[in-house]
Write a protein that holds these residues in place. Structure first.
Motif, PDB file in Angstrom:
ATOM      1  N   UNK A   1      44.517  38.397  43.271  1.00 20.34           N
ATOM      2  CA  UNK A   1      43.272  37.676  43.004  1.00 20.34           C
ATOM      3  C   UNK A   1      43.539  36.176  42.975  1.00 20.34           C
ATOM      4  N   UNK A   2      44.612  35.780  42.271  1.00 18.92           N
ATOM      5  CA  UNK A   2      44.955  34.360  42.184  1.00 18.92           C
ATOM      6  C   UNK A   2      45.292  33.802  43.565  1.00 18.92           C
ATOM      7  N   UNK A   3      45.999  34.586  44.371  1.00 16.04           N
ATOM      8  CA  UNK A   3      46.374  34.132  45.717  1.00 16.04           C
ATOM      9  C   UNK A   3      45.139  33.946  46.588  1.00 16.04           C
ATOM     10  N   UNK A   4      44.166  34.853  46.451  1.00 17.17           N
ATOM     11  CA  UNK A   4      42.937  34.728  47.235  1.00 17.17           C
ATOM     12  C   UNK A   4      42.183  33.461  46.845  1.00 17.17           C
ATOM     13  N   UNK A   5      42.104  33.207  45.540  1.00 16.72           N
ATOM     14  CA  UNK A   5      41.424  32.001  45.082  1.00 16.72           C
ATOM     15  C   UNK A   5      42.164  30.763  45.559  1.00 16.72           C
ATOM     16  N   UNK A   6      43.491  30.782  45.441  1.00 12.30           N
ATOM     17  CA  UNK A   6      44.276  29.613  45.817  1.00 12.30           C
ATOM     18  C   UNK A   6      44.214  29.338  47.318  1.00 12.30           C
ATOM     19  N   UNK A   7      43.814  30.339  48.112  1.00  7.98           N
ATOM     20  CA  UNK A   7      43.724  30.129  49.563  1.00  7.98           C
ATOM     21  C   UNK A   7      42.670  29.086  49.911  1.00  7.98           C
ATOM     22  N   UNK A   8      41.848  28.693  48.922  1.00  8.27           N
ATOM     23  CA  UNK A   8      40.922  27.577  49.132  1.00  8.27           C
ATOM     24  C   UNK A   8      41.688  26.323  49.518  1.00  8.27           C
ATOM     25  N   UNK A   9      42.940  26.241  49.090  1.00  9.96           N
ATOM     26  CA  UNK A   9      43.769  25.085  49.421  1.00  9.96           C
ATOM     27  C   UNK A   9      43.894  24.900  50.925  1.00  9.96           C
TER      28      UNK A   9
ATOM     29  N   UNK B   1      32.221  20.982  51.052  1.00 10.60           N
ATOM     30  CA  UNK B   1      31.637  21.520  49.823  1.00 10.60           C
ATOM     31  C   UNK B   1      31.017  22.897  50.060  1.00 10.60           C
ATOM     32  N   UNK B   2      30.243  23.057  51.104  1.00 10.09           N
ATOM     33  CA  UNK B   2      29.587  24.341  51.360  1.00 10.09           C
ATOM     34  C   UNK B   2      30.611  25.436  51.631  1.00 10.09           C
ATOM     35  N   UNK B   3      31.683  25.094  52.351  1.00 14.04           N
ATOM     36  CA  UNK B   3      32.730  26.081  52.647  1.00 14.04           C
ATOM     37  C   UNK B   3      33.423  26.544  51.368  1.00 14.04           C
ATOM     38  N   UNK B   4      33.693  25.604  50.469  1.00 13.89           N
ATOM     39  CA  UNK B   4      34.340  25.952  49.206  1.00 13.89           C
ATOM     40  C   UNK B   4      33.405  26.813  48.358  1.00 13.89           C
ATOM     41  N   UNK B   5      32.135  26.438  48.312  1.00 12.71           N
ATOM     42  CA  UNK B   5      31.152  27.211  47.554  1.00 12.71           C
ATOM     43  C   UNK B   5      31.067  28.635  48.095  1.00 12.71           C
ATOM     44  N   UNK B   6      31.026  28.791  49.405  1.00 15.33           N
ATOM     45  CA  UNK B   6      30.965  30.122  50.004  1.00 15.33           C
ATOM     46  C   UNK B   6      32.182  30.957  49.639  1.00 15.33           C
ATOM     47  N   UNK B   7      33.338  30.334  49.625  1.00  9.80           N
ATOM     48  CA  UNK B   7      34.583  31.040  49.297  1.00  9.80           C
ATOM     49  C   UNK B   7      34.515  31.611  47.886  1.00  9.80           C
ATOM     50  N   UNK B   8      34.072  30.801  46.946  1.00 13.55           N
ATOM     51  CA  UNK B   8      34.011  31.267  45.565  1.00 13.55           C
ATOM     52  C   UNK B   8      32.857  32.247  45.347  1.00 13.55           C
ATOM     53  N   UNK B   9      31.763  32.061  46.071  1.00 10.10           N
ATOM     54  CA  UNK B   9      30.633  32.986  45.939  1.00 10.10           C
ATOM     55  C   UNK B   9      31.028  34.396  46.366  1.00 10.10           C
ATOM     56  N   UNK B  10      32.011  34.501  47.249  1.00 11.69           N
ATOM     57  CA  UNK B  10      32.463  35.802  47.747  1.00 11.69           C
ATOM     58  C   UNK B  10      33.562  36.405  46.876  1.00 11.69           C
ATOM     59  N   UNK B  11      33.938  35.717  45.800  1.00  4.74           N
ATOM     60  CA  UNK B  11      35.011  36.178  44.920  1.00  4.74           C
ATOM     61  C   UNK B  11      34.419  36.871  43.697  1.00  4.74           C
TER      62      UNK B  11
ATOM     63  N   UNK C   1      38.868  39.816  30.097  1.00  5.38           N
ATOM     64  CA  UNK C   1      39.198  38.464  29.654  1.00  5.38           C
ATOM     65  C   UNK C   1      40.702  38.226  29.702  1.00  5.38           C
ATOM     66  N   UNK C   2      41.460  39.243  29.319  1.00  4.09           N
ATOM     67  CA  UNK C   2      42.923  39.128  29.353  1.00  4.09           C
ATOM     68  C   UNK C   2      43.413  38.902  30.774  1.00  4.09           C
ATOM     69  N   UNK C   3      42.914  39.706  31.713  1.00  8.59           N
ATOM     70  CA  UNK C   3      43.348  39.584  33.100  1.00  8.59           C
ATOM     71  C   UNK C   3      42.868  38.278  33.730  1.00  8.59           C
ATOM     72  N   UNK C   4      41.667  37.836  33.327  1.00  5.77           N
ATOM     73  CA  UNK C   4      41.175  36.558  33.840  1.00  5.77           C
ATOM     74  C   UNK C   4      42.070  35.426  33.347  1.00  5.77           C
ATOM     75  N   UNK C   5      42.553  35.542  32.125  1.00  5.67           N
ATOM     76  CA  UNK C   5      43.491  34.547  31.608  1.00  5.67           C
ATOM     77  C   UNK C   5      44.770  34.506  32.427  1.00  5.67           C
ATOM     78  N   UNK C   6      45.256  35.683  32.834  1.00  2.70           N
ATOM     79  CA  UNK C   6      46.460  35.744  33.664  1.00  2.70           C
ATOM     80  C   UNK C   6      46.222  35.105  35.031  1.00  2.70           C
ATOM     81  N   UNK C   7      45.053  35.369  35.602  1.00  2.00           N
ATOM     82  CA  UNK C   7      44.714  34.757  36.892  1.00  2.00           C
ATOM     83  C   UNK C   7      44.685  33.238  36.757  1.00  2.00           C
ATOM     84  N   UNK C   8      44.044  32.740  35.710  1.00  2.00           N
ATOM     85  CA  UNK C   8      43.930  31.298  35.516  1.00  2.00           C
ATOM     86  C   UNK C   8      45.307  30.674  35.308  1.00  2.00           C
ATOM     87  N   UNK C   9      46.168  31.360  34.565  1.00  2.00           N
ATOM     88  CA  UNK C   9      47.512  30.834  34.341  1.00  2.00           C
ATOM     89  C   UNK C   9      48.313  30.800  35.637  1.00  2.00           C
ATOM     90  N   UNK C  10      48.101  31.801  36.491  1.00  2.00           N
ATOM     91  CA  UNK C  10      48.794  31.812  37.784  1.00  2.00           C
ATOM     92  C   UNK C  10      48.316  30.638  38.653  1.00  2.00           C
TER      93      UNK C  10
END
Length: 236
Positions: free
Chosen positions: A9-17, A136-146, A155-164
């Protein structure tokens, strides 16, 4: 959730980079990815009660309520949450036309304490930079699909994702991740020491323990303490 799953999950989010590369410095990636991750998580958490909040907001908006009184009334519509958003917008419905204006309007309709978080992230400033770069629109679309809903991530797992995400950001910014959050091994050890003398007391009915974390970031200490209290309860 396994370590592999939250890392995915963290890797998918970070692919916004990949979208940001070339237009932004690596040291800026986290300043964009982290607040958008938070925004999407809040949006997913609020989704089940959003219609109730908007309905209540329309009912009381014409009345002469103070901001504090209005917030108290709206929070009652969230069914136990401590924050809300009164905008009918969401990431998935934002169009490329006037997207910066609409996105910033969306975040400004959160309750006061949440707005302060986005102000701390300088969210308006970075959405402007993204808009100038036509990203901006591309980034918004990426997160909207997450999908960051509580059904998918506790909440625990979301904390782990955020820490990653913080760890990845710290690596490319040549910083130590420990400067931004406390590793979970230390969290478990510290929390265990705090509760080690309380097993007997916590096994009694009506016992209340309060916690104070003056530097609560991803909520690791709080979530670990909550988990330990549940474990103690289950032992009874």
């Amino acid at each position: 959730m396994t370590n592999n799953n939250f890392s995915q999950v963290a890797a998918f989010i970070w692919s916004v980079a990949d979208l940001l590369r070339g237009d932004f410095k690596q040291s800026q990636y986290g300043k964009i990815i982290l607040p958008f991750t938070l925004l999407r998580r809040l949006e997913c958490v609020l989704a089940p009660t959003k219609a109730n909040v908007i309905k209540e907001y329309k009912n009381i908006n014409a009345l002469t309520f103070s901001e504090e009184a209005m917030e108290m009334s709206l929070i009652k519509s969230t069914q136990g949450l401590a924050f809300f958003n009164t905008s009918e917008l969401e990431l998935a419905t934002l169009s490329p036309i006037y997207i910066r204006h609409n996105l910033n309007d969306y975040t400004r309709n959160f309750s006061r304490e949440v707005r302060e978080i986005f102000e701390h992230f300088k969210f308006d400033e970075f959405t402007g930079l993204l808009d100038d770069a036509n990203l901006l629109y591309k980034v918004v679309q990426k997160f909207a699909a997450t999908d960051l809903s509580p059904e998918k991530l506790s909440n625990h797992d979301m904390g782990l994702v955020f820490e990653e995400l913080i760890r990845r950001y710290a690596e490319i910014a040549n910083e130590t991740a420990g400067e931004h959050f406390t590793p979970r091994d230390i969290v478990r050890l510290t929390t265990g020491l705090i509760f080690s003398q309380d097993d007997d007391a916590l096994n009694k009915d009506g016992v209340i323990r309060t916690m104070y974390d003056p530097t609560a970031g991803t909520g690791g200490f709080y979530l670990q303490a909550q988990s330990m209290c549940m474990s103690i309860t289950l032992k009874r």
